[in-house]
Motif scaffolding. Structure first.
Motif, PDB file in Angstrom:
ATOM      1  N   GLU A  19      -8.589 -14.813  -6.745  1.00  0.00           N
ATOM      2  CA  GLU A  19      -9.807 -14.306  -7.589  1.00  0.00           C
ATOM      3  C   GLU A  19      -9.650 -13.430  -8.778  1.00  0.00           C
ATOM      4  O   GLU A  19     -10.320 -13.504  -9.568  1.00  0.00           O
ATOM      5  N   TYR A  20      -8.483 -12.858  -8.872  1.00  0.00           N
ATOM      6  CA  TYR A  20      -8.192 -11.845 -10.086  1.00  0.00           C
ATOM      7  C   TYR A  20      -7.072 -12.698 -10.917  1.00  0.00           C
ATOM      8  O   TYR A  20      -6.057 -11.856 -11.510  1.00  0.00           O
ATOM      9  N   GLY A  21      -7.110 -13.586 -11.405  1.00  0.00           N
ATOM     10  CA  GLY A  21      -6.412 -14.234 -12.479  1.00  0.00           C
ATOM     11  C   GLY A  21      -5.202 -14.903 -12.128  1.00  0.00           C
ATOM     12  O   GLY A  21      -4.126 -15.101 -13.048  1.00  0.00           O
ATOM     13  N   GLY A  22      -4.853 -15.288 -10.767  1.00  0.00           N
ATOM     14  CA  GLY A  22      -3.522 -16.287 -10.394  1.00  0.00           C
ATOM     15  C   GLY A  22      -2.453 -15.277 -10.831  1.00  0.00           C
ATOM     16  O   GLY A  22      -2.305 -14.254 -10.444  1.00  0.00           O
ATOM     17  N   GLY A  23      -1.587 -15.938 -11.432  1.00  0.00           N
ATOM     18  CA  GLY A  23      -0.358 -15.176 -11.875  1.00  0.00           C
ATOM     19  C   GLY A  23      -0.430 -13.911 -12.574  1.00  0.00           C
ATOM     20  O   GLY A  23       0.530 -12.807 -12.310  1.00  0.00           O
ATOM     21  N   ALA A  24      -1.546 -13.606 -13.223  1.00  0.00           N
ATOM     22  CA  ALA A  24      -1.508 -12.409 -14.170  1.00  0.00           C
ATOM     23  C   ALA A  24      -1.741 -11.454 -13.127  1.00  0.00           C
ATOM     24  O   ALA A  24      -1.526 -10.153 -13.496  1.00  0.00           O
ATOM     25  N   PHE A  25      -2.378 -11.546 -11.714  1.00  0.00           N
ATOM     26  CA  PHE A  25      -2.798 -10.526 -10.915  1.00  0.00           C
ATOM     27  C   PHE A  25      -1.434  -9.976 -10.430  1.00  0.00           C
ATOM     28  O   PHE A  25      -1.244  -8.616 -10.221  1.00  0.00           O
ATOM     29  N   LEU A  26      -0.198 -10.454 -10.569  1.00  0.00           N
ATOM     30  CA  LEU A  26       0.985 -10.288  -9.851  1.00  0.00           C
ATOM     31  C   LEU A  26       1.560  -9.179 -10.895  1.00  0.00           C
ATOM     32  O   LEU A  26       2.395  -8.200 -10.451  1.00  0.00           O
ATOM     33  N   ILE A  27       1.173  -9.147 -12.089  1.00  0.00           N
ATOM     34  CA  ILE A  27       1.683  -7.910 -13.106  1.00  0.00           C
ATOM     35  C   ILE A  27       1.380  -6.715 -12.455  1.00  0.00           C
ATOM     36  O   ILE A  27       2.091  -5.683 -12.329  1.00  0.00           O
ATOM     37  N   PRO A  28      -0.124  -6.342 -12.829  1.00  0.00           N
ATOM     38  CA  PRO A  28      -0.482  -4.932 -12.059  1.00  0.00           C
ATOM     39  C   PRO A  28      -0.227  -4.643 -10.710  1.00  0.00           C
ATOM     40  O   PRO A  28       0.189  -3.773 -10.068  1.00  0.00           O
ATOM     41  N   PRO A  77     -11.184  -4.341 -15.373  1.00  0.00           N
ATOM     42  CA  PRO A  77     -10.434  -3.071 -14.280  1.00  0.00           C
ATOM     43  C   PRO A  77     -10.600  -3.724 -12.955  1.00  0.00           C
ATOM     44  O   PRO A  77     -10.102  -3.178 -12.103  1.00  0.00           O
ATOM     45  N   ASP A  78     -11.499  -4.658 -12.678  1.00  0.00           N
ATOM     46  CA  ASP A  78     -11.707  -5.347 -11.091  1.00  0.00           C
ATOM     47  C   ASP A  78     -10.187  -5.778 -10.886  1.00  0.00           C
ATOM     48  O   ASP A  78      -9.824  -5.484  -9.814  1.00  0.00           O
ATOM     49  N   LEU A  79      -9.443  -6.264 -11.804  1.00  0.00           N
ATOM     50  CA  LEU A  79      -8.285  -6.884 -11.654  1.00  0.00           C
ATOM     51  C   LEU A  79      -7.380  -5.400 -11.114  1.00  0.00           C
ATOM     52  O   LEU A  79      -6.652  -5.547 -10.269  1.00  0.00           O
ATOM     53  N   TRP A  80      -7.297  -4.547 -11.805  1.00  0.00           N
ATOM     54  CA  TRP A  80      -6.353  -3.346 -11.600  1.00  0.00           C
ATOM     55  C   TRP A  80      -6.781  -2.947 -10.346  1.00  0.00           C
ATOM     56  O   TRP A  80      -5.951  -2.232  -9.468  1.00  0.00           O
ATOM     57  N   PHE A  81      -8.337  -2.549 -10.043  1.00  0.00           N
ATOM     58  CA  PHE A  81      -8.614  -2.038  -8.643  1.00  0.00           C
ATOM     59  C   PHE A  81      -8.105  -3.112  -7.623  1.00  0.00           C
ATOM     60  O   PHE A  81      -7.591  -2.444  -6.579  1.00  0.00           O
ATOM     61  N   GLY A  82      -8.220  -4.297  -7.751  1.00  0.00           N
ATOM     62  CA  GLY A  82      -7.823  -5.215  -6.621  1.00  0.00           C
ATOM     63  C   GLY A  82      -6.473  -5.143  -6.503  1.00  0.00           C
ATOM     64  O   GLY A  82      -5.874  -5.031  -5.315  1.00  0.00           O
ATOM     65  N   ALA A  83      -5.390  -4.843  -7.519  1.00  0.00           N
ATOM     66  CA  ALA A  83      -4.107  -4.829  -7.414  1.00  0.00           C
ATOM     67  C   ALA A  83      -3.820  -3.576  -6.692  1.00  0.00           C
ATOM     68  O   ALA A  83      -2.830  -3.556  -5.708  1.00  0.00           O
ATOM     69  N   PHE A  84      -4.287  -2.625  -7.185  1.00  0.00           N
ATOM     70  CA  PHE A  84      -3.834  -1.187  -6.456  1.00  0.00           C
ATOM     71  C   PHE A  84      -4.580  -0.968  -4.892  1.00  0.00           C
ATOM     72  O   PHE A  84      -3.739  -0.542  -4.412  1.00  0.00           O
ATOM     73  N   SER A  85      -5.421  -1.390  -4.800  1.00  0.00           N
ATOM     74  CA  SER A  85      -6.138  -1.455  -3.701  1.00  0.00           C
ATOM     75  C   SER A  85      -5.179  -2.180  -2.540  1.00  0.00           C
ATOM     76  O   SER A  85      -4.893  -1.907  -1.518  1.00  0.00           O
ATOM     77  N   GLN A  86      -4.926  -3.363  -3.079  1.00  0.00           N
ATOM     78  CA  GLN A  86      -3.796  -4.363  -2.209  1.00  0.00           C
ATOM     79  C   GLN A  86      -2.751  -3.546  -1.908  1.00  0.00           C
ATOM     80  O   GLN A  86      -2.211  -3.600  -0.553  1.00  0.00           O
ATOM     81  N   ILE A  87      -1.938  -2.741  -2.977  1.00  0.00           N
ATOM     82  CA  ILE A  87      -0.843  -2.025  -2.565  1.00  0.00           C
ATOM     83  C   ILE A  87      -0.877  -0.869  -1.608  1.00  0.00           C
ATOM     84  O   ILE A  87      -0.200  -0.736  -0.710  1.00  0.00           O
ATOM     85  N   ALA A  88      -2.197  -0.171  -1.797  1.00  0.00           N
ATOM     86  CA  ALA A  88      -2.532   0.828  -0.826  1.00  0.00           C
ATOM     87  C   ALA A  88      -2.649   0.429   0.656  1.00  0.00           C
ATOM     88  O   ALA A  88      -2.345   1.057   1.507  1.00  0.00           O
ATOM     89  N   PHE A  89      -3.274  -0.810   0.758  1.00  0.00           N
ATOM     90  CA  PHE A  89      -3.366  -1.324   2.028  1.00  0.00           C
ATOM     91  C   PHE A  89      -2.256  -1.961   2.533  1.00  0.00           C
ATOM     92  O   PHE A  89      -2.077  -1.837   3.899  1.00  0.00           O
ATOM     93  N   THR A  90      -1.437  -2.592   1.928  1.00  0.00           N
ATOM     94  CA  THR A  90      -0.502  -3.684   2.476  1.00  0.00           C
ATOM     95  C   THR A  90       0.672  -3.068   3.099  1.00  0.00           C
ATOM     96  O   THR A  90       1.258  -3.406   4.027  1.00  0.00           O
ATOM     97  N   LEU A  91       0.793  -1.901   2.798  1.00  0.00           N
ATOM     98  CA  LEU A  91       2.417  -0.970   3.092  1.00  0.00           C
ATOM     99  C   LEU A  91       2.133  -0.196   4.446  1.00  0.00           C
ATOM    100  O   LEU A  91       3.029   0.076   4.837  1.00  0.00           O
ATOM    101  N   SER A  92       0.904  -0.267   5.042  1.00  0.00           N
ATOM    102  CA  SER A  92       0.768   0.693   6.011  1.00  0.00           C
ATOM    103  C   SER A  92       0.850   2.132   6.100  1.00  0.00           C
ATOM    104  O   SER A  92       1.428   2.940   7.007  1.00  0.00           O
ATOM    105  N   LEU A  93       0.633   2.571   4.833  1.00  0.00           N
ATOM    106  CA  LEU A  93       0.898   4.072   4.590  1.00  0.00           C
ATOM    107  C   LEU A  93      -0.468   4.591   4.835  1.00  0.00           C
ATOM    108  O   LEU A  93      -1.395   3.894   4.841  1.00  0.00           O
ATOM    109  N   GLY A  94      -0.419   5.932   4.842  1.00  0.00           N
ATOM    110  CA  GLY A  94      -1.797   6.741   5.076  1.00  0.00           C
ATOM    111  C   GLY A  94      -2.254   6.624   6.501  1.00  0.00           C
ATOM    112  O   GLY A  94      -3.496   6.898   6.887  1.00  0.00           O
ATOM    113  N   MET A  95      -1.586   6.053   7.602  1.00  0.00           N
ATOM    114  CA  MET A  95      -1.981   5.995   8.848  1.00  0.00           C
ATOM    115  C   MET A  95      -0.949   6.692   9.692  1.00  0.00           C
ATOM    116  O   MET A  95      -0.745   6.476  11.018  1.00  0.00           O
ATOM    117  N   ALA A  96      -0.297   7.811   9.283  1.00  0.00           N
ATOM    118  CA  ALA A  96       0.537   8.446  10.142  1.00  0.00           C
ATOM    119  C   ALA A  96       1.776   7.998  10.672  1.00  0.00           C
ATOM    120  O   ALA A  96       2.786   8.586  10.917  1.00  0.00           O
TER     121      ALA A  96
END
Lengths: 35, 503
Positions: free
Chosen positions: B38-47, B225-244
């Motif tokens: 959705e956010y630019g293919g390989g370019a998404f992987l940079i952010p 900015p949507d791409l940066w939002f998508g990348a940072f949100s994915q990192i926030a959700f994928t590592l199972s942090l913020g769940m104690a």
């Protein structure tokens, strides 16, 4: 595959393999596991 | 106070497998590949990689490190910083509890589908492809007209849900030692299944077209900015942090053991799994595009739609071995989900409950399993999918991000980022510099609050979330306020568990 897709695949694979290889090669050089 | 020995993992590899298993979950398969496309293919992987290094890894080091420092779960960590902060440890406990109540239902769906796939219950060929959607929404979920029409629980899902909680109880009631051993299997089995699914995907016609959509970079998207939002949100959700849970998992590490290297290995293993899973998913997307002569927009999907509608469509259209691929795919989802579930239940809820109330492990485990099963019945009803979506938005988005940002601020500024860094560096394989302090004090909270405001408040305050009736969408704010109130109440309750922990 397009050139861009191939380059992306190669670069990302190198990043993941490189970082994980470095991390595993450092295991045990700092903290001790004391279980 | 009684002095007890904190439970331990038994081996560094058991800890690593448990931590990787908790981070690697359903989102790696159903969210990351879609976002990349959705956010630019390989370019998404940079952010995405930038977000991992400046936000994800420091956040994970903080949770592991603070758990190890205080040898307690999240509430004990914040109680250790100062009694007035204990509520900040309980809020993510409620986040973890609510997530596992519906996550276990999704695991139950996966089991239901693994059984259904053996007989290709939704059909094969074009008939199966056409009927996959109605099979999921009507036959499996018995979906009602809206969140106000709950209806009765769907019996097969209820039975599978009970089965999931029985499995979880037997994995968890003996603690970290057994969890680590089980995680070795629940991590390696889905990896092996993903390899099989990748080989099947790559041998289908049209697979390369799908991979081109997945990976070809569009560098012009980097200014969006949507791409940066998508990348940072994915990192926030994928590592199972913020769940104690990662505080508790860190507390089961001995005080002289590594933190930094474990955080790097866990984070990069999780992200490598996401990247790899994208090949299995998008090779299949390319096949559907060719088989049904539809554009990529018509078949690429994220979330439940990908797992329970799009993938079954692909399975129906496969020229051979449909049932085998179907069973393997849904077993893969089951194994991806189960170790995240026992992470949420044990690290996120049971361990803090034992620390606070001094309950035995078997009593705390039984209590949490029963309550979570009962709450989860809501999500097995005809209106359950709507409530699953609303509760997911509440805890997996707002709860996780807000508690994560506040925890980073309190640890970084009140406890002291430098003090934590020096504690971590004493024993870690890789030493971190002063950059860590500023990541924890500024970048992690700023990144998480950016995601909350840009992706949350700016959408959900002017408009009711998801197009639901206002009363149902308002439950997001009600649940957040009630769980915050309960967290302050628990802070006021006397801690009965052991405070002194010997090595």
């Amino acid at each position: 595959m397009t050139t861009g897709a191939i380059v992306t695949t190669v670069i990302m694979s190198l990043i993941f393999i490189g970082v994980l290889w470095f991390c595993f090669s450092r295991m045990g050089k700092g903290g001790k596991w004391e279980d | 106070m009684a002095e007890v020995t904190r439970e331990r993992w038994g081996s560094r590899y058991f800890f690593l497998f448990a931590a990787i298993g908790s981070a690697v979950g359903l989102g790696n398969v159903w969210r990351f590949p879609y976002l990349t496309y959705e956010y630019g293919g390989g370019a998404f992987l940079i952010p995405w990689i930038i977000g991992l290094i400046i936000m994800g890894i420091p956040w994970m080091m903080m949770e592991f490190g603070m758990g190890r420092y205080f040898q307690r779960g999240a509430p004990g960590v914040f109680e250790g910083i100062g009694k007035k902060w204990e509520w900040l440890g309980w809020w993510p406990v409620f986040v973890a509890f609510l997530i596992v109540t519906y996550y276990s239902v999704v695991i139950a769906w996966s089991l239901r589908y693994a059984v259904s796939a053996a007989s290709m219950a939704w059909g094969v060929g074009e008939a199966g492809a056409a009927g996959a959607g109605s099979y999921f929404f009507e036959t499996v979920l018995n979906l009602s007209s809206g969140p106000g029409a709950l209806g009765a629980p769907v019996l097969p899902i209820l039975i599978f849900l009970a089965f999931v909680w029985v499995i979880l109880f037997f994995i968890m009631y003996k603690g970290a030692g057994v969890i680590g051993r089980v995680a070795v299997w629940t991590v390696t089995i889905p990896w092996a299944l993903l390899v099989v699914l990748l080989i099947r995907g790559l041998t289908l016609p049209g697979a390369i077209d799908g991979l081109n959509y997945y990976l070809t970079p569009d560098f012009g998207a980097l200014t969006n900015p949507d791409l940066w939002f998508g990348a940072f949100s994915q990192i926030a959700f994928t590592l199972s942090l913020g769940m104690a849970g990662m505080f508790a998992y860190g507390s089961f590490i001995a005080k002289r053991a590594d933190v930094t290297n474990n955080a790097f290995i866990t984070s990069f293993s999780n992200c490598a799994t996401s990247f790899f899973a994208g090949f299995a998913v998008f090779s299949t997307v390319g096949f559907i595009m060719q088989a049904l002569s539809v554009p990529v927009e018509g078949v690429s999907a994220s979330g439940l739609g990908l797992a329970f509608v799009t993938y079954p469509v692909a399975i129906s259209m496969m020229p051979a071995a449909n049932a085998v691929v179907g069973v393997l795919f849904f077993l893969c989802l089951f194994f991806l989900g189960i170790d995240s579930a026992f992470f949420l239940a044990y690290g996120g809820v049971i361990s803090p409950v034992m620390d606070k109330f001094g309950l035995s492990r078997i009593k705390a485990t039984l209590l949490v399993c029963i309550i979570a099963f009962v709450v989860g019945i809501l999500f097995t009803t005809g209106g359950g999918l709507y409530w699953l979506d609303i509760v997911d938005r509440t805890v997996s988005f707002y709860g996780l991000l807000i508690t994560g940002a506040l925890a980073s601020i309190v640890v970084g500024w009140v406890f002291g980022a430098k003090k934590l860094r020096e504690h971590i560096n004493e024993t870690s394989d890789i030493k971190v510099g002063a950059w860590f302090d500023w990541m924890l004090k500024v970048v992690v909270p700023a990144g998480l609050l950016f995601v909350v405001i840009y992706g949350g408040f700016m959408n959900d305050i002017p408009n009711a979330y998801g197009g639901y009736p206002l009363w149902a969408a308002s439950m997001i704010w009600v649940i957040l306020i009630v769980t915050l109130g309960l967290s302050f109440w628990l802070q006021a309750v006397k801690t009965r568990g052991p405070k002194e922990v010997s090595e």
